[in-house]
Design a protein around this motif. Structure first.
Motif, PDB file in Angstrom:
ATOM      1  N   VAL A   3       0.855  -1.183   0.000  1.00  0.00           N
ATOM      2  CA  VAL A   3       0.000   0.000   0.000  1.00  0.00           C
ATOM      3  C   VAL A   3       0.896   1.239   0.000  1.00  0.00           C
ATOM      4  O   VAL A   3       1.816   1.347   0.805  1.00  0.00           O
ATOM      5  CB  VAL A   3      -0.927   0.024   1.234  1.00  0.00           C
ATOM      6  N   VAL A   4       0.606   2.156  -0.918  1.00  0.00           N
ATOM      7  CA  VAL A   4       1.393   3.375  -1.061  1.00  0.00           C
ATOM      8  C   VAL A   4       0.540   4.577  -0.670  1.00  0.00           C
ATOM      9  O   VAL A   4      -0.589   4.706  -1.130  1.00  0.00           O
ATOM     10  CB  VAL A   4       1.894   3.549  -2.519  1.00  0.00           C
ATOM     11  N   LEU A   5       1.092   5.437   0.186  1.00  0.00           N
ATOM     12  CA  LEU A   5       0.376   6.645   0.599  1.00  0.00           C
ATOM     13  C   LEU A   5       0.614   7.782  -0.380  1.00  0.00           C
ATOM     14  O   LEU A   5       1.724   7.966  -0.880  1.00  0.00           O
ATOM     15  CB  LEU A   5       0.850   7.112   1.971  1.00  0.00           C
ATOM     16  N   PHE A   6      -0.439   8.540  -0.618  1.00  0.00           N
ATOM     17  CA  PHE A   6      -0.375   9.758  -1.425  1.00  0.00           C
ATOM     18  C   PHE A   6      -1.194  10.772  -0.654  1.00  0.00           C
ATOM     19  O   PHE A   6      -2.365  10.535  -0.374  1.00  0.00           O
ATOM     20  CB  PHE A   6      -0.996   9.506  -2.803  1.00  0.00           C
ATOM     21  N   HIS A   7      -0.601  11.876  -0.267  1.00  0.00           N
ATOM     22  CA  HIS A   7      -1.350  12.791   0.580  1.00  0.00           C
ATOM     23  C   HIS A   7      -0.983  14.237   0.364  1.00  0.00           C
ATOM     24  O   HIS A   7       0.051  14.562  -0.214  1.00  0.00           O
ATOM     25  CB  HIS A   7      -1.168  12.441   2.049  1.00  0.00           C
ATOM     26  N   HIS A   8      -1.853  15.075   0.840  1.00  0.00           N
ATOM     27  CA  HIS A   8      -1.680  16.523   0.828  1.00  0.00           C
ATOM     28  C   HIS A   8      -1.484  16.925   2.284  1.00  0.00           C
ATOM     29  O   HIS A   8      -2.447  17.128   3.015  1.00  0.00           O
ATOM     30  CB  HIS A   8      -2.921  17.173   0.235  1.00  0.00           C
ATOM     31  N   ALA A  56       6.950   3.718  -6.563  1.00  0.00           N
ATOM     32  CA  ALA A  56       6.325   2.747  -5.658  1.00  0.00           C
ATOM     33  C   ALA A  56       4.977   2.247  -6.177  1.00  0.00           C
ATOM     34  O   ALA A  56       4.611   1.101  -5.943  1.00  0.00           O
ATOM     35  CB  ALA A  56       6.151   3.366  -4.276  1.00  0.00           C
ATOM     36  N   ILE A  57       4.245   3.075  -6.879  1.00  0.00           N
ATOM     37  CA  ILE A  57       2.895   2.698  -7.329  1.00  0.00           C
ATOM     38  C   ILE A  57       2.934   1.641  -8.437  1.00  0.00           C
ATOM     39  O   ILE A  57       1.954   0.920  -8.648  1.00  0.00           O
ATOM     40  CB  ILE A  57       2.094   3.948  -7.770  1.00  0.00           C
ATOM     41  N   GLN A  58       4.046   1.494  -9.113  1.00  0.00           N
ATOM     42  CA  GLN A  58       4.125   0.573 -10.247  1.00  0.00           C
ATOM     43  C   GLN A  58       3.798  -0.871  -9.887  1.00  0.00           C
ATOM     44  O   GLN A  58       3.223  -1.586 -10.697  1.00  0.00           O
ATOM     45  CB  GLN A  58       5.506   0.663 -10.911  1.00  0.00           C
ATOM     46  N   ASP A  59       4.159  -1.309  -8.702  1.00  0.00           N
ATOM     47  CA  ASP A  59       3.857  -2.692  -8.316  1.00  0.00           C
ATOM     48  C   ASP A  59       3.030  -2.746  -7.025  1.00  0.00           C
ATOM     49  O   ASP A  59       3.018  -3.750  -6.324  1.00  0.00           O
ATOM     50  CB  ASP A  59       5.129  -3.518  -8.181  1.00  0.00           C
ATOM     51  N   ALA A  60       2.322  -1.663  -6.743  1.00  0.00           N
ATOM     52  CA  ALA A  60       1.499  -1.606  -5.528  1.00  0.00           C
ATOM     53  C   ALA A  60       0.126  -2.230  -5.769  1.00  0.00           C
ATOM     54  O   ALA A  60      -0.350  -2.301  -6.900  1.00  0.00           O
ATOM     55  CB  ALA A  60       1.327  -0.160  -5.079  1.00  0.00           C
ATOM     56  N   ASP A  61      -0.486  -2.672  -4.695  1.00  0.00           N
ATOM     57  CA  ASP A  61      -1.846  -3.200  -4.759  1.00  0.00           C
ATOM     58  C   ASP A  61      -2.877  -2.087  -4.556  1.00  0.00           C
ATOM     59  O   ASP A  61      -3.953  -2.114  -5.142  1.00  0.00           O
ATOM     60  CB  ASP A  61      -2.040  -4.273  -3.678  1.00  0.00           C
ATOM     61  N   VAL A  62      -2.527  -1.126  -3.696  1.00  0.00           N
ATOM     62  CA  VAL A  62      -3.461  -0.052  -3.343  1.00  0.00           C
ATOM     63  C   VAL A  62      -2.704   1.255  -3.172  1.00  0.00           C
ATOM     64  O   VAL A  62      -1.596   1.269  -2.639  1.00  0.00           O
ATOM     65  CB  VAL A  62      -4.195  -0.376  -2.014  1.00  0.00           C
ATOM     66  N   ALA A  63      -3.324   2.343  -3.619  1.00  0.00           N
ATOM     67  CA  ALA A  63      -2.856   3.693  -3.307  1.00  0.00           C
ATOM     68  C   ALA A  63      -3.896   4.304  -2.383  1.00  0.00           C
ATOM     69  O   ALA A  63      -5.092   4.231  -2.661  1.00  0.00           O
ATOM     70  CB  ALA A  63      -2.723   4.533  -4.578  1.00  0.00           C
ATOM     71  N   VAL A  64      -3.452   4.876  -1.279  1.00  0.00           N
ATOM     72  CA  VAL A  64      -4.353   5.550  -0.353  1.00  0.00           C
ATOM     73  C   VAL A  64      -4.095   7.044  -0.476  1.00  0.00           C
ATOM     74  O   VAL A  64      -3.019   7.521  -0.127  1.00  0.00           O
ATOM     75  CB  VAL A  64      -4.139   5.090   1.105  1.00  0.00           C
ATOM     76  N   ALA A  65      -5.078   7.758  -1.013  1.00  0.00           N
ATOM     77  CA  ALA A  65      -4.981   9.207  -1.157  1.00  0.00           C
ATOM     78  C   ALA A  65      -5.620   9.860   0.057  1.00  0.00           C
ATOM     79  O   ALA A  65      -6.783   9.613   0.362  1.00  0.00           O
ATOM     80  CB  ALA A  65      -5.679   9.658  -2.433  1.00  0.00           C
ATOM     81  N   ILE A  66      -4.850  10.682   0.750  1.00  0.00           N
ATOM     82  CA  ILE A  66      -5.319  11.342   1.964  1.00  0.00           C
ATOM     83  C   ILE A  66      -5.355  12.837   1.685  1.00  0.00           C
ATOM     84  O   ILE A  66      -4.311  13.463   1.485  1.00  0.00           O
ATOM     85  CB  ILE A  66      -4.389  11.036   3.155  1.00  0.00           C
ATOM     86  N   GLY A  67      -6.557  13.385   1.636  1.00  0.00           N
ATOM     87  CA  GLY A  67      -6.714  14.802   1.342  1.00  0.00           C
ATOM     88  C   GLY A  67      -8.129  15.072   0.873  1.00  0.00           C
ATOM     89  O   GLY A  67      -9.057  14.340   1.211  1.00  0.00           O
ATOM     90  N   GLY A  68      -8.273  16.068   0.055  1.00  0.00           N
ATOM     91  CA  GLY A  68      -9.580  16.399  -0.497  1.00  0.00           C
ATOM     92  C   GLY A  68      -9.768  15.797  -1.877  1.00  0.00           C
ATOM     93  O   GLY A  68      -8.948  14.993  -2.339  1.00  0.00           O
ATOM     94  N   ASP A  69     -10.827  16.213  -2.541  1.00  0.00           N
ATOM     95  CA  ASP A  69     -11.120  15.689  -3.872  1.00  0.00           C
ATOM     96  C   ASP A  69      -9.997  15.979  -4.866  1.00  0.00           C
ATOM     97  O   ASP A  69      -9.677  15.144  -5.718  1.00  0.00           O
ATOM     98  CB  ASP A  69     -12.434  16.257  -4.393  1.00  0.00           C
ATOM     99  N   GLY A  88      -9.668   6.681  -1.285  1.00  0.00           N
ATOM    100  CA  GLY A  88      -9.574   8.073  -0.870  1.00  0.00           C
ATOM    101  C   GLY A  88     -10.074   8.258   0.545  1.00  0.00           C
ATOM    102  O   GLY A  88     -11.153   7.769   0.897  1.00  0.00           O
ATOM    103  N   ILE A  89      -9.277   8.946   1.368  1.00  0.00           N
ATOM    104  CA  ILE A  89      -9.682   9.287   2.735  1.00  0.00           C
ATOM    105  C   ILE A  89      -9.769  10.809   2.804  1.00  0.00           C
ATOM    106  O   ILE A  89      -8.777  11.505   2.576  1.00  0.00           O
ATOM    107  CB  ILE A  89      -8.698   8.736   3.776  1.00  0.00           C
TER     108      ILE A  89
END
Length: 118
Positions: A3-8, A56-69, A88-89
């Motif tokens: 799982v890879v985090l993506f956040h603002h 990291a996202i190339q072989d990830a199962d999930v990306a978790v985006a933390i932020g707004g739309d 998305g969270i």
């Protein structure tokens, strides 16, 4: 499961939510990855692995985006073309595109069991 985090991190309570997400993922046996720019925020979490998001996202199962739309849309542009699913969270105002609110982080265990809808 990777799982890879993506956040603002400048978005409201996103730093606090990112830490809680990391802990929840780790407790549920998932491999947690974050961008090296998060090292300062997550340095006490020795289970977090670091690599640039686009790598990291190339072989990830999930990306978790933390932020707004906007954060979720930005993440989605990078997830397209990979096999990763996007969760998305919301830490913004409306959160129309988010699947979760910060008070639902306990539900993140469902990623590991497959108990979710794409």
């Amino acid at each position: 499961m990777k799982v890879v985090l993506f956040h603002h991190l400048q978005k409201g309570n996103a730093p606090e939510v990112a830490r809680k997400v990391c802990l929840a993922l780790h407790r549920n046996g998932m491999e947690v990855w974050a961008d090296p720019r998060c090292l300062g925020l997550l340095k006490d979490m020795d289970f977090v692995c670091y690599a640039p998001f686009l790598e990291a996202i190339q072989d990830a199962d999930v990306a978790v985006a933390i932020g707004g739309d906007g954060t979720i849309l930005h993440c989605a542009r990078h997830v397209v073309g990979t096999s990763a699913k996007l969760l998305g969270i919301n830490t913004g105002r409306l959160g129309f595109l988010a699947s979760m609110e910060p008070d639902q982080i306990g539900e993140i265990a469902r990623l590991q069991t497959g108990d979710y809808r794409v």
